[in-house]
Design an enzyme around this catalytic site. Structure first.
Site, PDB file in Angstrom:
ATOM      1  N   HIS A  56      67.169  31.852  41.612  1.00 44.81           N
ATOM      2  CA  HIS A  56      68.056  31.468  43.309  1.00 44.81           C
ATOM      3  C   HIS A  56      67.492  30.654  44.013  1.00 44.81           C
ATOM      4  O   HIS A  56      68.013  30.512  45.087  1.00 44.81           O
ATOM      5  CB  HIS A  56      68.326  32.853  44.076  1.00 44.81           C
ATOM      6  CG  HIS A  56      68.323  34.310  43.393  1.00 44.81           C
ATOM      7  ND1 HIS A  56      69.849  33.980  42.812  1.00 44.81           N
ATOM      8  CD2 HIS A  56      68.373  35.107  43.151  1.00 44.81           C
ATOM      9  CE1 HIS A  56      70.361  35.166  42.328  1.00 44.81           C
ATOM     10  NE2 HIS A  56      69.128  35.928  42.438  1.00 44.81           N
ATOM     11  N   HIS A 219      74.826  35.914  41.818  1.00 46.00           N
ATOM     12  CA  HIS A 219      74.213  36.827  40.508  1.00 46.00           C
ATOM     13  C   HIS A 219      75.183  35.515  39.584  1.00 46.00           C
ATOM     14  O   HIS A 219      75.515  36.323  38.289  1.00 46.00           O
ATOM     15  CB  HIS A 219      74.016  37.699  40.817  1.00 46.00           C
ATOM     16  CG  HIS A 219      73.260  38.098  41.539  1.00 46.00           C
ATOM     17  ND1 HIS A 219      73.327  38.671  42.865  1.00 46.00           N
ATOM     18  CD2 HIS A 219      71.477  38.873  41.211  1.00 46.00           C
ATOM     19  CE1 HIS A 219      71.954  38.722  43.172  1.00 46.00           C
ATOM     20  NE2 HIS A 219      71.016  38.539  42.449  1.00 46.00           N
TER      21      HIS A 219
END
Lengths: 332, 214
Positions: A56, A219
């Site tokens: 991320h 995700h």
């Protein structure tokens, strides 16, 4: 899928070495996979620890530094870090005034941080409090889901609460502020493509050229709806409407983030921001501050997310306060 | 029940090794299942976790069940991450606490230790029947095991019953709509896929049945 890696199993360890080499103001504990400040903050100030799966970036390691986090725990790609890492990070950064854990609402993250807080309580040495960020309007908060996901708002929260901690505010104040920010912000994301987890080596899902996913998390998981591809203006509508439908922003000024998922060029993100700003204006929502770029990504996924946060004078002034991290840097 | 109808520390260790072998062999399959409704890491995480477990267990062999499963649980908790780490970790920690400082367990003792493990999973994950989680393989497995023991089955027969019920429970997750974990974000779209956690749990009971087969 081609990747700039040596070995799929060593991606995180190798990346941590790079982070350490690139940023003299950061330290890396390679054994525990913790990124922390080279210069700790003053004794008697509340410390902030966050963490989560990797992939991320810049979140969370890129937000360690003056005005934001004190430490970030890095898990494997898209996998929560472990309680012993969090416990170690907590002990490393504690300056005697307590530690706030900032947790994105995902089952694994919540369970691991819960176990870390239990460990900290057992040692009875550090006062640990937790805020769970859950801003994703794509998910119904009901008995039938694990609750709303923590997504874009996490970036704004880490900046705002980090600024308050830097001012020396007490732990109760810090917790209340974190909860206020979490209650006042909402996000919605979309994907044009899937992403490729290095260990898997191929895209997590297939998304045909003429389709897009609305309501994705961070995700590479598929979203709630797969719909025909639209124009930027139509997509902006599909992101902003659910946010405005979920929270009444009234006449309050806002901070708006147009975030890239990792694989979309900045020119498209700015184009999207223009569409989002126009829709907000049409609805009478004033934007006090804005942020456009890749701040909470999903590896190489193409797409974007919108976050809108209600921001009174206090929040805006904390937003404007100096920050010096590799991911956000101004005013200092 | 004969006095040899027990599982020893060597048996427990063989069980863990057999589970390690299964999650390693099926690493890609578990990840594929997780790609459909999760985040494509279950196979890699379980394989990494069980490899770490066998390394730890091999380095300092335990003599009692509580010691062995404490090592297993803590290793999973500290090496896996995600949801599987705390869930499988808590399962083994509780299993060991209930089994106690013993060198072997008969079927009834094993069953109550496994039951304590399940209770730990529920306490940690708050899952209920039909949520499309590892609970849906584990709970029926233990019910079947208890039923078999009550009707006088041997350890091998009881674990075989558990294996079959876990597999059936796993298969039944296919049509369920997920209500826990990351798959729950998909809503109705989570139906039509096996749950990866229930699938790895079925492997756990398959491994147990294999090592206790007479």
């Amino acid at each position: 899928m081609k990747k700039l890696i040596n070995d799929p199993d060593h991606v995180l360890a190798d990346a941590l070495r790079g982070i350490e080499a690139a940023h003299a103001d950061l330290r890396v504990d390679h054994e525990n996979r913790i990124i922390y400040r080279a210069t700790p903050k003053d004794h008697g100030t509340v410390a902030l620890v966050s963490g989560g799966g990797s992939g991320h970036e810049p979140l969370h390691g890129g937000f360690v530094g003056f005005g934001m986090l004190d430490a970030a725990c890095a898990g494997e790609v898209f996998t929560s870090p472990t309680p012993d890492q969090m416990q170690e990070a907590t002990k490393t950064v504690d300056r005697g005034a307590g530690v706030l854990h900032i947790v994105k609402n995902y089952t694994g993250d919540v369970m691991n941080f819960e176990m870390a807080a239990e460990l900290a309580a057992m040692e009875a040495s550090v006062d640990v409090r937790t805020v769970v960020v859950n801003d994703d309007v794509a998910v119904q908060d009901s008995l039938y889901t694990a609750g709303r996901r923590g997504v874009g708002l996490t970036v704004l929260l880490e900046k705002i609460v980090g600024a308050a901690a830097e001012q020396g505010r007490g732990l109760d104040d810090i917790v209340a502020l974190a909860e206020k920010v979490n209650g006042d912000g909402r996000s919605m994301g979309m994907a044009l493509t899937s992403c490729t987890v290095p260990a898997a080596g191929k895209p997590t899902f297939d998304l045909p050229e003429d389709q897009m996913e609305i309501g994705i998390g961070i995700h590479g998981e598929p979203g709630r709806h797969r719909v025909p591809m639209g124009t930027a203006s139509e997509i902006a509508q599909q992101l902003v409407e659910p946010i405005l439908g979920d929270l009444d922003f009234g006449s309050s000024p806002t901070i708006v983030m147009l975030n890239g998922m990792g694989g979309t060029p900045l020119i498209e993100l700015y184009l999207m921001y223009g569409e989002v700003a126009a829709i907000l204006e049409k609805h009478g929502v004033t934007v006090a501050r804005s942020l456009v770029g890749n701040y909470i990504t999903s590896l190489d996924m193409a797409g974007c997310s919108v976050t809108v946060l209600r921001a009174d004078d206090e929040i805006v002034s904390l937003w404007d306060a100096p920050v010096e991290t590799s991911g956000l840097r101004w005013g200092r | 029940m004969s006095t040899t109808d027990t599982i020893t520390i060597e048996g427990f260790t063989a069980w863990l090794a057999a589970f390690r072998d299964r999650v390693t062999e099926q690493r890609s399959y578990l990840t594929e299942l997780d790609s459909a409704i999760g985040d494509a890491d279950h196979g890699a995480n379980m394989a990494r976790g069980m490899a770490a477990v066998m390394e730890k267990v091999g380095a300092s062999p335990a003599t009692t069940a509580d010691e062995l499963f404490k090592t297993v649980g803590m290793t999973l908790v500290t090496s896996v991450g995600g949801a599987s780490g705390p869930l499988y970790g808590t399962f083994f920690l509780r299993l060991g606490m209930t089994a106690g400082a013993v060198a072997e367990c008969d079927a009834a003792a094993l069953s109550s230790a496994l039951r304590a493990g399940l209770d730990g999973v529920v306490a940690r994950g708050k899952a209920e029947a039909g949520d499309k989680t590892m609970f849906d393989a584990m709970a029926p497995a233990l019910e079947a095991m208890d039923a078999a023991i009550t009707s006088g089955a041997s350890l091998a027969e009881a674990t075989a019953a558990a294996r079959d019920a876990a597999a059936a429970g796993r298969d039944a997750t296919e049509t369920l709509v997920a209500r826990k974990g990351r798959a729950s974000y998909l809503g109705e779209r989570s139906a039509g896929h096996l749950d990866p956690g229930a699938t790895s749990t079925a492997l756990l009971f398959d491994a147990l049945a294999e090592v206790t087969a007479s």
